[in-house]
Design a protein around this motif. Structure first.
Motif, short mmCIF file in Angstrom:
data_model
loop_
_atom_site.label_atom_id
_atom_site.label_comp_id
_atom_site.label_asym_id
_atom_site.label_seq_id
_atom_site.Cartn_x
_atom_site.Cartn_y
_atom_site.Cartn_z
N PRO A 88 39.83 5.89 40.25
CA PRO A 88 38.77 6.11 41.23
C PRO A 88 39.22 6.33 42.81
N PHE A 89 38.79 7.20 43.15
CA PHE A 89 39.27 7.71 44.72
C PHE A 89 37.87 7.66 45.77
N GLY A 90 36.68 7.59 45.10
CA GLY A 90 35.56 7.60 46.23
C GLY A 90 35.06 8.84 46.95
N ALA A 91 35.28 9.99 46.52
CA ALA A 91 35.34 11.34 47.18
C ALA A 91 33.91 11.53 47.51
N CYS A 92 32.84 11.39 46.54
CA CYS A 92 31.69 12.01 46.79
C CYS A 92 30.73 11.04 47.75
N ARG A 93 31.14 9.89 47.74
CA ARG A 93 30.41 8.66 48.51
C ARG A 93 28.83 8.49 48.17
N LEU A 94 28.54 8.99 46.88
CA LEU A 94 27.16 8.84 46.52
C LEU A 94 26.80 7.41 46.07
N CYS A 95 27.83 6.43 45.69
CA CYS A 95 27.65 5.42 45.04
C CYS A 95 27.95 4.11 46.26
N VAL A 96 27.79 4.52 47.30
CA VAL A 96 27.80 3.56 48.60
C VAL A 96 26.76 2.31 48.64
N VAL A 97 27.39 1.15 48.85
CA VAL A 97 26.37 0.09 49.00
C VAL A 97 26.83 -0.65 50.17
N GLN A 98 25.88 -1.42 50.58
CA GLN A 98 26.15 -2.44 51.62
C GLN A 98 26.29 -3.88 51.53
N GLU B 139 29.43 -1.46 57.71
CA GLU B 139 30.13 -0.56 56.81
C GLU B 139 29.62 -0.42 55.66
N LEU B 140 29.47 0.77 55.16
CA LEU B 140 29.09 1.02 53.73
C LEU B 140 30.33 1.37 52.64
N LEU B 141 30.29 0.68 51.72
CA LEU B 141 31.45 0.64 50.88
C LEU B 141 31.21 1.50 49.44
N PRO B 142 31.94 2.22 49.13
CA PRO B 142 32.02 2.99 47.92
C PRO B 142 32.03 2.13 46.86
N SER B 143 31.22 2.22 45.89
CA SER B 143 31.52 0.88 44.88
C SER B 143 32.30 1.19 43.95
#
Length: 73
Positions: free
Chosen positions: A44-54, A60-64
């Motif tokens: 996992p590297f969180g590139a697209c940021r579609l899965c962000v959660v708070q 700050e939003l976190l890539p889940s």
């Protein structure tokens, strides 16, 4: 030290193995978080940021898919 941690996602208390991502923890109890670049076969590297959660209390939003779940989250 136990290898299990407890956290709450959308009001649901979850117990998962330490090192589990937020996305994996949510999926383990049927909570759906949209993803685009997530693939279990890749690191996992969180590139697209579609899965962000708070995280409650944080701005700050976190890539889940990339963020490990933490005790008490």
């Amino acid at each position: 030290m136990t290898n299990q941690i407890k956290l709450i996602i959308d009001g649901t208390e979850i117990e998962v193995e330490r090192g589990t991502t937020i996305l994996e923890a949510a999926q383990s109890v049927g909570i759906q978080i949209p993803t685009l670049c997530h693939d279990r076969r890749l690191i996992p590297f969180g590139a697209c940021r579609l899965c962000v959660v708070q995280q409650k209390g944080k701005s700050e939003l976190l890539p889940s898919c990339f963020t490990p779940a933490k005790e008490g989250m």
